[in-house]
Design a protein around this motif. Sequence first.
Motif, mmCIF file in Angstrom:
data_model
loop_
_atom_site.group_PDB
_atom_site.id
_atom_site.type_symbol
_atom_site.label_atom_id
_atom_site.label_comp_id
_atom_site.label_asym_id
_atom_site.label_seq_id
_atom_site.Cartn_x
_atom_site.Cartn_y
_atom_site.Cartn_z
ATOM 1 N N THR A 185 0.537 -11.015 7.266
ATOM 2 C CA THR A 185 1.464 -12.100 6.965
ATOM 3 C C THR A 185 0.990 -12.904 5.767
ATOM 4 O O THR A 185 1.769 -13.311 4.920
ATOM 5 C CB THR A 185 1.579 -13.042 8.173
ATOM 6 O OG1 THR A 185 1.671 -12.257 9.345
ATOM 7 C CG2 THR A 185 2.771 -13.943 8.043
ATOM 8 N N PHE A 186 -0.340 -13.133 5.737
ATOM 9 C CA PHE A 186 -0.853 -14.016 4.699
ATOM 10 C C PHE A 186 -1.375 -13.275 3.475
ATOM 11 O O PHE A 186 -1.774 -13.902 2.510
ATOM 12 C CB PHE A 186 -1.962 -14.904 5.276
ATOM 13 C CG PHE A 186 -1.459 -15.836 6.327
ATOM 14 C CD1 PHE A 186 -0.676 -16.930 5.953
ATOM 15 C CD2 PHE A 186 -1.707 -15.608 7.662
ATOM 16 C CE1 PHE A 186 -0.184 -17.778 6.915
ATOM 17 C CE2 PHE A 186 -1.202 -16.460 8.620
ATOM 18 C CZ PHE A 186 -0.444 -17.541 8.254
ATOM 19 N N LEU A 187 -1.394 -11.939 3.555
ATOM 20 C CA LEU A 187 -1.981 -11.174 2.466
ATOM 21 C C LEU A 187 -1.349 -11.493 1.103
ATOM 22 O O LEU A 187 -2.073 -11.828 0.158
ATOM 23 C CB LEU A 187 -1.899 -9.682 2.785
ATOM 24 C CG LEU A 187 -2.577 -8.778 1.769
ATOM 25 C CD1 LEU A 187 -4.071 -9.045 1.718
ATOM 26 C CD2 LEU A 187 -2.329 -7.310 2.089
ATOM 27 N N PRO A 188 -0.015 -11.441 0.976
ATOM 28 C CA PRO A 188 0.563 -11.713 -0.350
ATOM 29 C C PRO A 188 0.223 -13.110 -0.845
ATOM 30 O O PRO A 188 -0.195 -13.289 -1.993
ATOM 31 C CB PRO A 188 2.065 -11.571 -0.122
ATOM 32 C CG PRO A 188 2.215 -10.828 1.137
ATOM 33 C CD PRO A 188 1.014 -11.121 1.962
ATOM 34 N N LEU A 189 0.378 -14.091 0.026
ATOM 35 C CA LEU A 189 0.106 -15.478 -0.358
ATOM 36 C C LEU A 189 -1.347 -15.636 -0.780
ATOM 37 O O LEU A 189 -1.663 -16.225 -1.820
ATOM 38 C CB LEU A 189 0.425 -16.401 0.818
ATOM 39 C CG LEU A 189 0.227 -17.881 0.563
ATOM 40 C CD1 LEU A 189 1.221 -18.375 -0.466
ATOM 41 C CD2 LEU A 189 0.380 -18.669 1.861
ATOM 42 N N GLY A 190 -2.249 -15.040 0.035
ATOM 43 C CA GLY A 190 -3.672 -15.132 -0.268
ATOM 44 C C GLY A 190 -3.990 -14.505 -1.613
ATOM 45 O O GLY A 190 -4.740 -15.065 -2.413
ATOM 46 N N THR A 250 3.202 -7.411 -0.701
ATOM 47 C CA THR A 250 4.392 -7.897 -0.004
ATOM 48 C C THR A 250 5.120 -6.745 0.668
ATOM 49 O O THR A 250 5.578 -6.863 1.815
ATOM 50 C CB THR A 250 5.330 -8.594 -1.000
ATOM 51 O OG1 THR A 250 4.580 -9.521 -1.744
ATOM 52 C CG2 THR A 250 6.443 -9.316 -0.290
ATOM 53 N N LEU A 251 5.207 -5.615 -0.053
ATOM 54 C CA LEU A 251 5.882 -4.466 0.550
ATOM 55 C C LEU A 251 5.125 -3.963 1.780
ATOM 56 O O LEU A 251 5.738 -3.608 2.789
ATOM 57 C CB LEU A 251 6.021 -3.350 -0.487
ATOM 58 C CG LEU A 251 7.025 -3.639 -1.597
ATOM 59 C CD1 LEU A 251 7.037 -2.528 -2.622
ATOM 60 C CD2 LEU A 251 8.421 -3.811 -1.008
ATOM 61 N N PHE A 252 3.786 -3.976 1.690
ATOM 62 C CA PHE A 252 2.978 -3.591 2.847
ATOM 63 C C PHE A 252 3.274 -4.486 4.031
ATOM 64 O O PHE A 252 3.504 -4.027 5.149
ATOM 65 C CB PHE A 252 1.486 -3.682 2.506
ATOM 66 C CG PHE A 252 0.894 -2.368 2.109
ATOM 67 C CD1 PHE A 252 0.928 -1.302 2.989
ATOM 68 C CD2 PHE A 252 0.329 -2.199 0.856
ATOM 69 C CE1 PHE A 252 0.402 -0.073 2.619
ATOM 70 C CE2 PHE A 252 -0.204 -0.973 0.481
ATOM 71 C CZ PHE A 252 -0.163 0.081 1.363
ATOM 72 N N SER A 253 3.246 -5.787 3.778
ATOM 73 C CA SER A 253 3.462 -6.687 4.912
ATOM 74 C C SER A 253 4.891 -6.574 5.424
ATOM 75 O O SER A 253 5.150 -6.786 6.603
ATOM 76 C CB SER A 253 3.131 -8.134 4.542
ATOM 77 O OG SER A 253 3.463 -8.397 3.228
ATOM 78 N N TYR A 254 5.819 -6.167 4.517
ATOM 79 C CA TYR A 254 7.192 -5.941 4.971
ATOM 80 C C TYR A 254 7.224 -4.780 5.955
ATOM 81 O O TYR A 254 7.894 -4.847 6.991
ATOM 82 C CB TYR A 254 8.088 -5.663 3.758
ATOM 83 C CG TYR A 254 9.509 -5.332 4.104
ATOM 84 C CD1 TYR A 254 10.315 -6.259 4.767
ATOM 85 C CD2 TYR A 254 10.058 -4.101 3.771
ATOM 86 C CE1 TYR A 254 11.621 -5.961 5.084
ATOM 87 C CE2 TYR A 254 11.356 -3.799 4.090
ATOM 88 C CZ TYR A 254 12.144 -4.724 4.747
ATOM 89 O OH TYR A 254 13.442 -4.423 5.069
ATOM 90 N N GLN A 255 6.443 -3.728 5.650
ATOM 91 C CA GLN A 255 6.337 -2.595 6.566
ATOM 92 C C GLN A 255 5.845 -3.056 7.939
ATOM 93 O O GLN A 255 6.402 -2.701 8.974
ATOM 94 C CB GLN A 255 5.342 -1.571 5.999
ATOM 95 C CG GLN A 255 5.859 -0.796 4.817
ATOM 96 C CD GLN A 255 6.855 0.251 5.248
ATOM 97 O OE1 GLN A 255 6.657 0.889 6.276
ATOM 98 N NE2 GLN A 255 7.940 0.394 4.516
ATOM 99 N N GLN A 256 4.785 -3.863 7.915
ATOM 100 C CA GLN A 256 4.223 -4.383 9.170
ATOM 101 C C GLN A 256 5.247 -5.221 9.916
ATOM 102 O O GLN A 256 5.365 -5.139 11.131
ATOM 103 C CB GLN A 256 2.991 -5.242 8.866
ATOM 104 C CG GLN A 256 1.821 -4.462 8.325
ATOM 105 C CD GLN A 256 1.277 -3.503 9.369
ATOM 106 O OE1 GLN A 256 1.129 -3.862 10.530
ATOM 107 N NE2 GLN A 256 1.002 -2.269 8.963
#
Lengths: 507, 496
Positions: free
Chosen positions: B7-12, B51-57
């Motif tokens: 969830t926080f990966l892109p923001l981080g 972001t795409l990764f976290s979208y998958q999750q």
Amino acid sequence: MNSILLSLLIFFPLLSGAVLLLLPRRFGAQVRMAAVGIAALEAVLSLVLFCQFQAQPSLQFTEQRPWIPSLGIEYHLGVDGLSLMLIVLTTLFTVIAMLASWNQVEHRPGSYFSLILLFEAGLIGTALAVDLVLFYLFWELMLIPVFFLIGIWGGAKRIQAVTKFVIYTMAGSLVLLLSILYLGVQYHQKTGAWTFNLLDLYQVPMGLHWSAELLFFGFALAFLIKIPIFPLHTWLPDAYAEAPTPITFLLSGIMAKMGIYGLLRISLPLFPEVVAKWAPILSIVAIIGLVYAAVTALAQTDIKRLIAYSSISHLGLIALGVFTWNLSSLNGTLYHIVNHAVATGALFLLVHLLETRTGTRDIRELGGLATSAPIFAVIFMLMTFASIGVPGLNGFVGEFLILLGVTTHQPILGAMAATTLIFSAAYMLWLTQRFLFGPQTELVKTHENLELAPRQVLLLTPFILAVIVMGVYTAPVIDRIEPTVKQYPHSQNIQLHVALPGEALYE
Amino acid sequence: MNSALFTFLPLGLVITWGILLLLLGAFLPNERRSLLTSIAALGAAVSGVATLFSYQQMLKAGGTLAPLGNFYVLDTFAVFFHLLTLFALLVTVLISSFYLERENLQRGEYFALLFFSLSGMMILASSKELMTLFVGLEIVSMSVYTLVGYQRTSLRSNEGAFKYFLLGSLASAILLYGIALMYGVTGTTQLAGLRDYFLSRAHTPLSGLAMILMLSGLGFKIAAVPFHTWTPDAYEGAPMPITGFMATAVKAGVFALLIRVLGEGLVDLRAYWVDLIAILAAVTMLVGNMMAFVQTSFKRMLAYSSIVHTGYLLVGVTALSNQSNNQAVSALLYYLLIYVLSSLGVFAALTLLSARREAHTKLSDYAGLASEYPFAAFALSLFMLSFIGVPPLGGFFAKYYLFATTLGAQQVLLTGFAILNSVLAIAYYLRVVTTLYMQPTGEHWAQQQARPVAITAVLAITALTVFWAGFGPFNLGVFPGINSLMNWLQTASLVG
């Protein structure tokens, strides 16, 4: 059952035009050659369509595919008696317009010719679309090439003229878009489904509710601007006068007719009750416009502007035929669409040829042309007679049918509309008297070689043939339009008029 | 890895990259500053992939990821805005490299500030809690204030930044006051809590005041008339790529906030705010159009044109409702997407064409551009025609979808007024096209020769997308097409 012919008619010029447009400037001459070839092939295609067309009321060669299902938008094409003649006219006129501007375009000829192809695609698409959103798409596609054609290759005041033209037509178009959307929303509320398919929309009566009246005028506005009907015509003289003449030829010959076509295809069948209610007022407006334009034409000194006003006047008569809406007047309307395109188109072409020779379109500087250019004069006179409506030539048939329909419906309106015969004779004959006959002016004396070249006569031959043949032998056209027209007044079970003696006489 | 991290990966990543750029800017020797551009572009790309990764999750977790409750969630709506603003950031970085070199402004904090403001936007799109949203908004605003005044030696740049800062702080204060009052009434700052509260309880004068204050504060940030006075000056004073960034990413971010607040928190008060928004929309469109028409500066005209588009978007906002089949959100997102893409293209073109010290930003400077820069002129005309709403360009379908939605929400009069305004807008958009194509070429174009690849690529991509967004509807099977995009956007609806 999907036929691919109609898609081919649209996308062949559209795609090839787009590709040619992207080619670098140095290929101008080749692009010009290719564009004419493509237009000629397109004309052959349309003639194939004309020959295979069955004389029956329903849509033919239909092609229906889902496009944006969630909004109910379809890719839906079809052709019937209303659109057939427009298609044939468009393809033939495109070829002629290209040939007429063959040597005239020095600045970026490639772009000029490919834009004409895009314009052709827009015109054909508009005439073939059965889905309202698709119709709107092509309706707008028509505008953009013209904007550039006038704006880049036009006369001295082209930017002013083209801005006025685009603002007028876009205003109409955006109101048209709003109306299409609102109609869709109304349909959605009534049936719970989204559709913009005209055939489905015809089935849901709109009645005589205020919203139906508003919608009718929303649709009509765009069409009346395009035709144009007085008092929405002020863009036309400027745009027609500033445009390169072959483009003016296309505008008056085809694009103006798309307004009439829109009324016939969309406004009338969707809102028959509203039309019935407003027809008298609309008819009177059409007559006022017809007379106004004719009187204004009398005062012009620029031949091109004069013919532009005569064009407004004739289209007033055609629109009157639409609003009268009986068998005879509709047949006449559709027939006169072709006549007007042929006669006025030929007149514009002749003016174009004259202007390229003498460098002027001012009547006061020209005079006695008949002595130095007899063939030119003969053809000009022939087209003048066709335009006035002299019996034996095609103009007569259309005007007669329209006036017959109007008179049987409302004798007073008929009498008022018949003044067009007098007015058009007045301004056209006075025009020919001034610049073809009479004493030769300095300008004409000093110019040698004012006569038409053989290839120009060849270019005009189709017009001469059309004017004569369509004046005496109406069957090929009328037979194909009539089945569609016949179902029209009855499609909604609206008793617009009692069976009148005139109609029986006609049948 | 657990889902919370995703969830926080892109923001981080975005924040880390911002700090990294700041440090690099301090330690890199001057002659290697151009490296910063590549690093910044890489950062935008990496964050996009993340972001795409976290979208998958998120999809695996059933459509939402909310490890922190409502303070920071990841749903389709948020992902859309993350991707959109990241793309805007990438484009801004690419066109900035050329611009900064020309204006001799290369410094590390420029890119760092861009990344920091982007982190604020991600919060704006992702949070469902008013205080977090406010913090996000302030992060965005602070960074952008600085960026507007980035040309420290330019008087106009300073003036713009100063006005923007003063009025922006005032707006933030008003917004904060509204949030405080809202908390006083309802006892919560959670959007879901607000919604629960107003489901069962009546609207009081105090909550009305809170709502109006919040709307006014937000009105400043989206530049709705009569809260727009800072916009023309800030847009004109800012460096060209930053103007583009403000007109696209910042506007999108604030609209994400507005749509969240009105479409989720206060959706049951629709009867109370809908007329306010409608009036705001009508005035915004009309004033924006009239002011855009009289401008001689292209940049200033675009500032007013962006105000007009705020008006159209507000028209779409009036269609937000609590019904489950409501398409307002997807229509708004589609409109924003097309608007952002075409604006980015326009500002990329202007960055390319303007000269040092922002010369040649008058419209008359662009006369006859088509013969010297045929591609740039073509792309600019395409964007202008798309702004007008000429089919089959993306702008047409955006307007079509938006107005169809508002008509469905019974906003007939307002939609009619919006159409009327689209007619008015033709006048000045068309003037651009006539200037580019139909007037004699200006002499100064002969000397300008720089044609950087990055900007050309940006122009080509945005122009193609705007073009394809119209033609895409034909299901050729080659492109994903508008249908899948619309279906995806429809999963972004907030309620129901």
